[in-house]
Design a protein around this motif. Structure first.
Motif, PDB file in Angstrom:
ATOM      1  N   UNK A 245      75.642 -37.667  18.375  1.00 50.10           N
ATOM      2  CA  UNK A 245      76.357 -36.842  17.396  1.00 50.10           C
ATOM      3  C   UNK A 245      75.393 -36.398  16.302  1.00 50.10           C
ATOM      4  N   UNK A 246      75.222 -35.095  16.181  1.00 55.66           N
ATOM      5  CA  UNK A 246      74.296 -34.512  15.209  1.00 55.66           C
ATOM      6  C   UNK A 246      75.090 -33.651  14.224  1.00 55.66           C
ATOM      7  N   UNK A 247      74.853 -33.843  12.934  1.00 51.61           N
ATOM      8  CA  UNK A 247      75.573 -33.050  11.942  1.00 51.61           C
ATOM      9  C   UNK A 247      74.652 -32.467  10.888  1.00 51.61           C
ATOM     10  N   UNK A 248      75.207 -31.667  10.004  1.00 54.90           N
ATOM     11  CA  UNK A 248      74.472 -31.070   8.877  1.00 54.90           C
ATOM     12  C   UNK A 248      73.168 -30.408   9.299  1.00 54.90           C
ATOM     13  N   UNK A 249      73.200 -29.647  10.387  1.00 56.91           N
ATOM     14  CA  UNK A 249      71.955 -29.018  10.843  1.00 56.91           C
ATOM     15  C   UNK A 249      71.550 -27.910   9.873  1.00 56.91           C
ATOM     16  N   UNK A 250      70.347 -28.048   9.286  1.00 56.32           N
ATOM     17  CA  UNK A 250      69.809 -27.122   8.306  1.00 56.32           C
ATOM     18  C   UNK A 250      68.459 -26.599   8.812  1.00 56.32           C
ATOM     19  N   UNK A 251      67.862 -25.602   8.129  1.00 55.41           N
ATOM     20  CA  UNK A 251      66.602 -25.031   8.632  1.00 55.41           C
ATOM     21  C   UNK A 251      65.468 -26.040   8.844  1.00 55.41           C
ATOM     22  N   UNK A 252      65.445 -27.133   8.064  1.00 58.20           N
ATOM     23  CA  UNK A 252      64.326 -28.078   8.239  1.00 58.20           C
ATOM     24  C   UNK A 252      64.752 -29.488   8.630  1.00 58.20           C
ATOM     25  N   UNK A 253      66.048 -29.749   8.665  1.00 54.63           N
ATOM     26  CA  UNK A 253      66.443 -31.132   8.951  1.00 54.63           C
ATOM     27  C   UNK A 253      67.881 -31.229   9.426  1.00 54.63           C
ATOM     28  N   UNK A 254      68.216 -32.388   9.966  1.00 59.45           N
ATOM     29  CA  UNK A 254      69.608 -32.680  10.336  1.00 59.45           C
ATOM     30  C   UNK A 254      69.804 -34.186  10.384  1.00 59.45           C
ATOM     31  N   UNK A 255      71.057 -34.596  10.525  1.00 60.21           N
ATOM     32  CA  UNK A 255      71.389 -36.023  10.561  1.00 60.21           C
ATOM     33  C   UNK A 255      71.879 -36.387  11.957  1.00 60.21           C
ATOM     34  N   UNK A 256      71.337 -37.484  12.494  1.00 56.19           N
ATOM     35  CA  UNK A 256      71.791 -37.977  13.795  1.00 56.19           C
ATOM     36  C   UNK A 256      72.623 -39.228  13.521  1.00 56.19           C
ATOM     37  N   UNK A 257      73.904 -39.186  13.887  1.00 57.39           N
ATOM     38  CA  UNK A 257      74.797 -40.290  13.553  1.00 57.39           C
ATOM     39  C   UNK A 257      74.886 -41.346  14.640  1.00 57.39           C
ATOM     40  N   UNK A 258      74.630 -40.950  15.891  1.00 56.53           N
ATOM     41  CA  UNK A 258      74.738 -41.907  17.004  1.00 56.53           C
ATOM     42  C   UNK A 258      73.738 -41.544  18.098  1.00 56.53           C
ATOM     43  N   UNK A 259      73.311 -42.556  18.820  1.00 46.99           N
ATOM     44  CA  UNK A 259      72.475 -42.364  20.020  1.00 46.99           C
ATOM     45  C   UNK A 259      71.309 -41.399  19.807  1.00 46.99           C
ATOM     46  N   UNK A 260      70.479 -41.728  18.829  1.00 46.50           N
ATOM     47  CA  UNK A 260      69.340 -40.870  18.484  1.00 46.50           C
ATOM     48  C   UNK A 260      68.251 -40.869  19.563  1.00 46.50           C
ATOM     49  N   UNK A 261      68.393 -41.734  20.575  1.00 46.08           N
ATOM     50  CA  UNK A 261      67.359 -41.775  21.629  1.00 46.08           C
ATOM     51  C   UNK A 261      67.230 -40.454  22.392  1.00 46.08           C
ATOM     52  N   UNK A 262      68.255 -39.598  22.262  1.00 41.43           N
ATOM     53  CA  UNK A 262      68.176 -38.319  22.995  1.00 41.43           C
ATOM     54  C   UNK A 262      67.480 -37.216  22.184  1.00 41.43           C
ATOM     55  N   UNK A 263      67.088 -37.540  20.946  1.00 43.42           N
ATOM     56  CA  UNK A 263      66.435 -36.540  20.100  1.00 43.42           C
ATOM     57  C   UNK A 263      64.928 -36.794  20.078  1.00 43.42           C
ATOM     58  N   UNK A 264      64.158 -35.749  20.369  1.00 43.68           N
ATOM     59  CA  UNK A 264      62.704 -35.887  20.402  1.00 43.68           C
ATOM     60  C   UNK A 264      62.063 -35.345  19.145  1.00 43.68           C
ATOM     61  N   UNK A 265      61.040 -36.093  18.643  1.00 34.43           N
ATOM     62  CA  UNK A 265      60.242 -35.585  17.539  1.00 34.43           C
ATOM     63  C   UNK A 265      59.239 -34.600  18.105  1.00 34.43           C
ATOM     64  N   UNK A 266      58.642 -33.825  17.247  1.00 35.34           N
ATOM     65  CA  UNK A 266      57.630 -32.880  17.688  1.00 35.34           C
ATOM     66  C   UNK A 266      56.508 -33.638  18.380  1.00 35.34           C
ATOM     67  N   UNK A 267      56.057 -33.130  19.524  1.00 30.74           N
ATOM     68  CA  UNK A 267      54.948 -33.793  20.205  1.00 30.74           C
ATOM     69  C   UNK A 267      55.423 -34.753  21.283  1.00 30.74           C
ATOM     70  N   UNK A 268      56.659 -35.246  21.154  1.00 30.48           N
ATOM     71  CA  UNK A 268      57.173 -36.118  22.212  1.00 30.48           C
ATOM     72  C   UNK A 268      57.313 -35.297  23.487  1.00 30.48           C
ATOM     73  N   UNK A 269      57.075 -35.952  24.599  1.00 30.26           N
ATOM     74  CA  UNK A 269      57.266 -35.270  25.892  1.00 30.26           C
ATOM     75  C   UNK A 269      58.734 -35.304  26.263  1.00 30.26           C
ATOM     76  N   UNK A 270      59.198 -34.214  26.855  1.00 30.46           N
ATOM     77  CA  UNK A 270      60.565 -34.213  27.382  1.00 30.46           C
ATOM     78  C   UNK A 270      60.570 -34.991  28.686  1.00 30.46           C
TER      79      UNK A 270
END
Lengths: 270, 270
Positions: A245-270
């Motif tokens: 669950x991702x909320x408050x998506x803004x131009x530079x940031x957002x909040x991940x409320x649950x199961x953040x393992x599915x979100x990749x940081x820059x540079x992470x491989x898909x």
């Protein structure tokens, strides 16, 4: 109030503008709101106030997310009378509304109705999708969704929703005066197109309450993202159901409320 | 999911923040969402997802705007079990839900439920109030409403509503995750306090669809103003019902969709 002419998504009105302490006449356009009645197998099921577009997808999404049918294949015919805003739908294996248990009138920005038995959904195993999505892609999709709708830009009176595969910019979006309706229309489209939902991110512009999470769960959608805020109940449900669950998506940031393992940081491989 | 501890309007959560392409943990607070079940004269009437505040006013507003009872005086007792979110309400002269006709699931930002017979309301004569409100006062009230809520500022997940007498800054506001709920809570407060509604402006932050106009009509409220957009159906209804409908309230201007005779330019006498 009854009019036999089919209407579009926008209606012209002459309004009175108050500006700089003065009143003057001005042309404007507002979002259309029509009462669509679903007649299913000859039975009047519900009348929903909505935007007059994507009505077959709406019927499909509503019937599946409400638990009346299991898939788009259960719909054997659909016809729409635009002069009466009546949709006649024939389905196989209609679940009796009485069997769906106590109706729960949920809030959204309103009081949504969920026919579905929440117990039935919560007893399913959590979603196991191993999809991963770049954080920057989530920002790009929500930015796109916020800016793609002329209806929103002109009337200010609708929510938009869409579905992205693995964070790609979607090839469609749907507006509705009701954010639950917009989600039902998108889910109905995915069902009718037999989209594999295991890599889908459901994107929307409005707040996320528990029923939006329930709807995503019914199609086994693993990621839900919005510009808006979640409620605490939607977070508890998403956690239990295995939904990111991702909320408050803004131009530079957002909040991940649950199961953040599915979100990749820059540079992470898909 | 069941928890015996009463909860507040905000719930703390640890979230994962995606910022500048990196993920990190962060403390956050989100809006509470609880399922409130109304048991009226021993009968389970509905479960509504809402913010846990002003629940007696909510019950009163919901029962009156839905057409189950006529006034706050019809409520003879109210008790709330916060461990089960169950409200037991005793009322005089409960209208049988079956007599309220076909339920209409309206949209708002969702699918609201209106028990009330729209025909019954539309057959009433139009509102005749001769109240007049300065345009600059409308702007001041909506500006105040947008900035008065800590819950909105912190969680981003609620709508606010209030009631102004002739354009004065109100002495209360109410938040809810559902904008219809917020309106029902405000209307319930007016009913419980036996406010004369003939000079009231109902103020809210969200979009205005037909059911909000219906709710205002039930209390004979002559002016409805919001920062949000109206739908075309809400405009048609407000026109017919004699309600002044104001939308898109901004720091220097707003749009009047119906019955602009109640809005005063600067310098006009009240």
């Amino acid at each position: 109030m009854h009019d036999d002419t089919p209407i579009g998504e926008m209606i012209p009105f002459t309004i009175t503008r108050y500006r700089n302490n003065e009143l003057s006449e001005e042309a404007s356009r507002v979002a259309a709101e029509i009462p669509l009645t679903f007649h299913v197998n000859g039975r009047e099921l519900a009348t929903l106030m909505c935007t007059p577009s994507h009505l077959k997808a709406f019927a499909c999404g509503f019937l599946v997310t409400s638990g009346f049918i299991k898939s788009a294949d259960d719909i054997t015919s659909f016809s729409l009378d635009e002069t009466k805003w009546r949709a006649d739908i024939k389905v196989r294996d209609l679940v009796d509304p009485e069997l769906l248990g106590q109706r729960v009138y949920t809030s959204g920005c309103g009081k949504g109705v969920m026919y579905t038995s929440m117990m039935e959904l919560s007893s399913r195993h959590p979603i196991q999708s191993d999809v991963q999505i770049q954080g920057s892609d989530i920002i790009a999709v929500i930015h796109w969704l916020q800016h793609c709708s002329d209806l929103h830009r002109i009337t200010g009176g609708v929510h938009s929703a869409s579905a992205s595969i693995k964070g790609q910019i979607p090839d469609f979006f749907i507006d509705d005066i009701g954010r639950h309706n917009a989600v039902d229309k998108v889910l109905g489209t995915l069902l009718l197109e037999k989209t594999d939902c295991s890599r889908v991110m459901l994107a929307c512009t409005g707040r996320i309450s528990s029923e939006i999470v329930h709807k995503a769960r019914r199609l086994d959608i693993p990621v839900l993202a919005s510009r808006g805020a979640p409620t605490h109940q939607s977070i508890l449900l998403a956690k239990e159901m295995g939904i990111t669950l991702v909320g408050f998506v803004r131009p530079t940031n957002f909040a991940v409320f649950t199961h953040a393992q599915r979100i990749l940081e820059n540079g992470d491989k898909k």
